[in-house]
Motif scaffolding. Structure first.
Motif, PDB file in Angstrom:
ATOM      1  N   TYR A 593       0.831  -1.201   0.000  1.00 35.87           N
ATOM      2  CA  TYR A 593       0.000   0.000   0.000  1.00 35.87           C
ATOM      3  C   TYR A 593       0.867   1.253   0.000  1.00 35.87           C
ATOM      4  O   TYR A 593       0.612   2.208  -0.732  1.00 35.87           O
ATOM      5  CB  TYR A 593      -0.938  -0.006   1.214  1.00 35.87           C
ATOM      6  N   PHE A 594       1.902   1.236   0.803  1.00 35.55           N
ATOM      7  CA  PHE A 594       2.808   2.388   0.844  1.00 35.55           C
ATOM      8  C   PHE A 594       3.445   2.627  -0.529  1.00 35.55           C
ATOM      9  O   PHE A 594       3.577   3.756  -0.975  1.00 35.55           O
ATOM     10  CB  PHE A 594       3.898   2.187   1.914  1.00 35.55           C
ATOM     11  N   THR A 595       3.826   1.535  -1.185  1.00 35.45           N
ATOM     12  CA  THR A 595       4.454   1.653  -2.494  1.00 35.45           C
ATOM     13  C   THR A 595       3.457   2.190  -3.522  1.00 35.45           C
ATOM     14  O   THR A 595       3.725   3.143  -4.235  1.00 35.45           O
ATOM     15  CB  THR A 595       4.992   0.279  -2.936  1.00 35.45           C
ATOM     16  N   GLU A 596       2.286   1.554  -3.567  1.00 38.79           N
ATOM     17  CA  GLU A 596       1.229   1.958  -4.515  1.00 38.79           C
ATOM     18  C   GLU A 596       0.879   3.429  -4.380  1.00 38.79           C
ATOM     19  O   GLU A 596       0.723   4.143  -5.364  1.00 38.79           O
ATOM     20  CB  GLU A 596      -0.047   1.164  -4.214  1.00 38.79           C
ATOM     21  N   GLN A 597       0.732   3.865  -3.136  1.00 45.14           N
ATOM     22  CA  GLN A 597       0.300   5.237  -2.891  1.00 45.14           C
ATOM     23  C   GLN A 597       1.476   6.216  -2.873  1.00 45.14           C
ATOM     24  O   GLN A 597       1.289   7.391  -2.593  1.00 45.14           O
ATOM     25  CB  GLN A 597      -0.439   5.321  -1.552  1.00 45.14           C
ATOM     26  N   LYS A 598       2.668   5.692  -3.118  1.00 44.81           N
ATOM     27  CA  LYS A 598       3.883   6.512  -3.096  1.00 44.81           C
ATOM     28  C   LYS A 598       4.000   7.297  -1.792  1.00 44.81           C
ATOM     29  O   LYS A 598       4.246   8.510  -1.780  1.00 44.81           O
ATOM     30  CB  LYS A 598       3.910   7.463  -4.293  1.00 44.81           C
TER      31      LYS A 598
END
Ligand SMILES: Cc1ncc(C[n+]2csc(CCOP(=O)(O)OP(=O)(O)O)c2C)c(N)n1
Ligand code: SF4
Ligand SMILES: [Mg+2]
Lengths: 607, 351
Positions: A593-598
């Protein structure tokens, strides 16, 4: 390089082959050496013949959740051999009976084979085939003692206590242990790079399953009536209750029982008995699982409307009866919270440890009496049927049961006019009387909702609405009485909310995430209706991960529905494969999620 | 509809029982059932029986399921608590109530839909469990409250009000109770107070599970020609096997019933149940014979009424479970909680 006290070992056996006691001894020996362990039975819906696995997580850090990957596989089941070999992590070990050589296609170059000719070794020693089968388990335990450096006298000590009274069994068991140990010492690379060594990390903790804990809680909480219908994984709650009550709940003078246990004809009857007993002033409970909750729904609604205390222990499992009844899930939140027709809501408690199973079970009776309503203890197979490390149980001998608002004959003589459903104190809870209390006052006729505050029959819309509004007021009172959520950390942008057995892998998951620069505040929900602290926590964070061990994000649904929250601020972390959720799963989904949402990560600058 | 308070006129001529109460003290608010409904006669018989036995009117637990019949516990014994529970599940609620307090007289009232259809399983199992209670089925062969559908006790070929015949075999609750092991089994007719009141008295005094199937016509839906549970049909087709007259030992009065052999049945509290046998030598201690007899007469279109079977030495569920004499709902922390010292030992067993 040697790794001490940090590995996962899995035993692959055939259900009903007597492996459970040897495997249990393995875990207990490590526990007695002061090393944190957690155990998991992965078993089929079958009595004999199908594969079963027993997994022990050994963790000097005290991590109690399941970890993906197996370091040491004890492969004793021909049928699952291939998948068991495949499950071993690279660099891991495979222990097997090499009386028959390993098929070439099963060989792996990245793991180490440890063959022990168990069948051959035991053939000359034990003539009885059945005995030979059973002692095979004990023999690999002896070999493991040498391979992993388990203190041998801890194991032999356990054999002696386990078979106390059946002394003839002690010598052959020790003999089998020694055969395994001697073989390993002579022919195997002892000890392995995975080893155990004594530490003092367990303190005064105990190792117990949540169902026994809940049963003992019910006993201490003053339950006198237990009605139940067998269903995995809840059965051992009722069975343990009866066992402990037979020892600790008999009249010392006449030897007669101060409790009644009925194995009912089905769950409808079980909950009916509980409600009848609760109506008549006895503390009563049932234990069941999802299918039972479905059957109990009509009655649970009646108890809500008629305001009758009842305690239900729901040991949750996956899917329907032909689903995965022996696998764990947090699958019943919605069906339990809103069980029944009409506008009903039920109080739920979410224990995470055996100690909480004990405490919440006892407290459930106080809450049910105080709130005059059903209270459901939401455990699951993971917690209920596996031995878990736990703080010891404690009881304050000065503690009095809270029997709630009950009027006795003297009270009735004092008051002008009794009204069962009058909100005298403004908390939405009326006063009740037990049948037979007073010759002329306090009797009333119990029915659902077609009655006024004096329990007189009416179908007036005003009376109905007033009553339903009062029940809502009572619901608000309940939110102040259930166990408060446990909060950890503060000041971070994001939080993670979880409950029940998702607590087991949580510390490990948080540590893994910290290494990645993800820092989360935590909230562990322990009761429903949610207290104000739950909404405050969500409010104080930009977004909150909600961990559910079910497909449909049932906890998130409860939060959104009850709190009127914006679903977009609640990010689901889901696992519903039937094993318990692992730290790796939580880490992966949060990190993704952190990666997806930058989203920014805060990696600490190492000096 | 709201509650109608019954005017409390005190009848100077009402007889006073041993504990100084009159029948009025055992009644309830006025019934809301159809005028002439058999169920009201059953309630009246319960009132009469309890008053005649001089039982304390607040020491009952009245439990019912759902149906017109199940409403009736609010119309008798208003000094006692009642519980109008869930359709077909009265037996489980009664079981719990009885486990919680064995000292209360437990009366369960159900209907034929409530017991023979949706609740057949619970009925069978409460018989097995031998809960100490009186279980009455107001049997009208129809679902009164949902307006006249056939019930499972309705005889095959019997017609509904609209004229359509019942196509399925009936369930005979009396035969079932006998077969599963009830220790007191009787059948009566709501309009036969002379027979019903003594049977209720005997059932209340019986220790263990007492079952009375009371044919109780529904005047709204099942009292027409073609119904086998109408007043007329039952009056014309019933055969009485036994008449029971319950009295306490110190009671001098013996009622002079029809001639015939009589037998005293010893009741658990030491009192005696006197049975008068009519027209044949009916043995109330022979379960198999009772079952045969009921079935035989049924095949001949006759309804056998009276006390069919009683086992005066039967045990009840509390004896089976070996529970303490004191009601479980009266026990407190001292009796229930094993305390912290015992918990230490439990903790140690998990180390
Ligand atoms: C679960 C459920 N299904 C259906 C009903 C509807 N219902 C109410 S009373 C009744 C039948 C009652 O028949 P019986 O027990 O013979 O009582 P009677 O009214 O004839 O005295 C039914 C089907 C219900 N209340 N609950
Ligand atoms: S409908 Fe039938 S059973 Fe119901 S009250 Fe009327 S007469 Fe009685
Ligand atoms: Mg009926």
């Amino acid at each position: 390089m040697t790794t001490y006290n940090d590995f996962v070992i899995r035993f692959a056996n055939v259900n009903g082959s007597g492996s459970a006691s040897a495997n249990g001894m393995f875990a207990k020996a490590l526990f007695r050496m002061g090393i944190p362990v957690s155990t998991r039975n992965i078993f089929p819906s079958n009595i004999q013949g199908l594969p079963t696995w027993f997994e022990v997580r050994v963790s000097d850090k005290g991590y109690l959740g399941r970890r993906e990957g197996v370091d040491i596989m004890v492969a004793m089941n021909a049928e699952t051999f291939e998948e068991d070999v495949a499950a071993v992590k690279p660099g891991g070990f495979l222990l097997f009976d090499n009386t028959k050589a390993l098929a070439l296609n099963l060989k792996r170059s990245d793991i180490t084979e440890i063959g022990i000719p168990l069948t051959d070794l035991l053939l000359p020693v034990f003539t009885d085939i059945k005995q030979r089968g059973l002692f095979k388990n004990i023999t690999y335990l002896g070999a493991l003692a040498a391979l992993l450096n388990i203190e041998f006298d801890v194991i032999t000590g356990m054999v002696s206590t386990q078979y106390a009274g059946k002394d003839a069994l002690i010598a052959p068991n020790i003999r089998a242990l020694e055969i395994g140990r001697e073989y390993a010492r002579q022919y195997l690379p002892c000890p392995l790079p995975f080893q155990v060594r004594r530490m003092d990390a367990n303190g005064d903790r105990i190792m117990v399953d949540g169902n026994a804990a809940a049963a003992i809680g019910a006993l201490y909480g003053g339950a006198t009536v237990c009605a139940w219908y067998p269903i995995t994984p809840s059965t051992s709650v009722a069975e343990s209750f009866e066992q402990y009550a037979n020892k600790l709940r008999v009249d010392p003078d006449c030897g007669r029982r101060r409790f009644a246990v009925i194995q009912a004809e089905d769950e409808l009857s079980a909950i009916g008995i509980v409600i009848g007993a609760g109506w008549n002033g006895a503390r009563s409970f049932t234990a069941t699982s999802g299918p039972g909750i479905s059957l109990m729904s009509e009655f649970l609604g009646l108890a809500y409307f008629a305001e009758i205390p009842a305690v239900v222990m729901d040991i949750q499992r996956a899917g329907p009866s032909t689903g995965m009844p022996t696998r764990t899930q947090q699958a019943d939140l919605l069906s339990a919270a809103y069980a029944s027709h009409g506008d009903t809501r039920h109080v739920l408690l979410f224990p995470s440890t055996p100690k909480e199973c004990f405490e919440f079970a006892a407290q459930a009776f106080d809450l049910a009496d105080r709130l005059q309503t059903p209270v459901l203890l939401m455990s699951d197979l993971e917690l209920g049927m596996n031995d878990n490390l736990s703080e010891p149980f404690a009881w304050d001998d000065t503690r009095a049961y809270d029997r709630g608002k009950v009027l006795d004959a003297d009270d009735l003589d004092r008051i002008e006019r009794f009204g069962r459903y009058l909100d005298v104190d403004g908390d939405g809870i009326g006063y009740r009387t037990y049948p037979g209390t007073h010759p002329t006052k306090g009797a009333f006729f119990t029915r659902g909702t077609s009655r006024d505050e004096y329990a007189r029959y009416t179908e007036s819309p005003e009376a109905y609405v007033q009553n339903m509004d009062r029940l809502l007021k009572k619901w608000k009172t309940a939110a102040t009485l259930v166990p408060k959520a446990e909060i950890g950390g503060s000041g971070h942008r994001a939080g993670i909310l979880f409950y029940g057995t998702s607590a087991l892998p949580m510390q490990e998951a948080l540590d893994l995430l910290t290494e990645e620069g993800i820092h989360l505040d935590t909230l562990r929900v322990r009761g429903f209706p949610f207290g104000a602290e739950v909404y405050q926590f969500i409010d104080a964070h930009d977004f909150v991960f909600v961990v559910d061990q079910n497909r449909d994000a049932q906890m998130k649904t409860l939060l959104v529905t009850e709190g009127g929250l914006d679903p977009a601020t609640l990010i689901s972390v889901l696992y519903f494969g039937g094993l318990s959720i692992s730290a790796d799963t939580i880490q992966a989904q949060v990190s993704e999620y952190f990666t997806e949402q930058k989203l920014p990560r805060l990696t600490e600058v190492k000096s | 509809m709201t509650f109608v308070a019954k005017p409390r006129v005190h009848h100077p001529k009402l007889p006073i029982n041993e504990i100084g109460l009159t029948r009025r003290d055992y009644e309830g608010p006025v019934s809301t059932l159809c005028a002439g409904c058999g169920h009201d006669s059953v309630s009246a018989a319960i009132v009469a029986a309890c008053a005649e036995l001089s039982l304390p009117p607040h020491k009952f637990a009245k439990i019912s399921g759902i149906g017109c019949s199940s409403k009736t516990p609010s119309y008798f014994l208003s000094k006692s608590h009642g519980f109008n529970s869930v359709h077909g599940r009265m037996p489980s609620v009664a079981t719990g109530a009885n486990l919680a307090n064995r000292e209360l007289y437990c009366i369960g009232v159900s209907g034929d839909g409530d017991t023979a259809s949706i609740g057949l399983g619970q009925f069978a199992h409460i018989v097995r469990r031998r809960i100490n209670m009186l279980y009455i089925v107001d049997n009208n062969g129809t679902y009164g409250l949902t307006k006249g559908q056939f019930s499972a006790t309705n005889d095959k070929g019997s017609t509904s009000k609209k004229g359509s015949p019942n196509l399925y075999e009936p369930i005979d609750l009396v035969s079932m109770a006998l077969q599963i092991g009830a220790s007191f089994v009787a059948r009566s007719f709501s309009g036969d107070k002379k027979q019903l009141v003594p049977l209720i008295k005997a059932g209340l005094m019986h220790k263990g599970f007492a079952f009375i199937d009371v044919i109780s016509p529904c005047v709204a839906f099942n009292n027409h020609q073609g119904s086998t549970k109408s007043y007329e049909y039952v009056r014309d087709h019933s055969e009485t096997v036994t008449v029971s007259d319950y009295f306490q030992p110190h009671d001098e009065i013996t009622v002079d019933y029809d001639p015939g052999s009589s037998e005293d049945v010893k009741m658990p509290d030491g009192s005696t149940l006197r049975l008068h046998k009519l027209d044949r030598d009916f043995d109330v201690h022979d379960r198999v014979n009772a079952l045969n007899y009921v079935q035989k007469r049924q095949a001949e279109g006759e309804v056998v009424t009276g006390l069919l079977y009683v086992d005066p030495d039967a045990s009840d569920c509390h004896e089976i479970l070996d529970t303490v004499q004191r009601p479980l709902n009266e026990l407190g922390e001292a009796e229930l909680c094993p305390g912290n010292a015992a918990l230490h030992a439990i903790n140690d067993s998990f180390r």
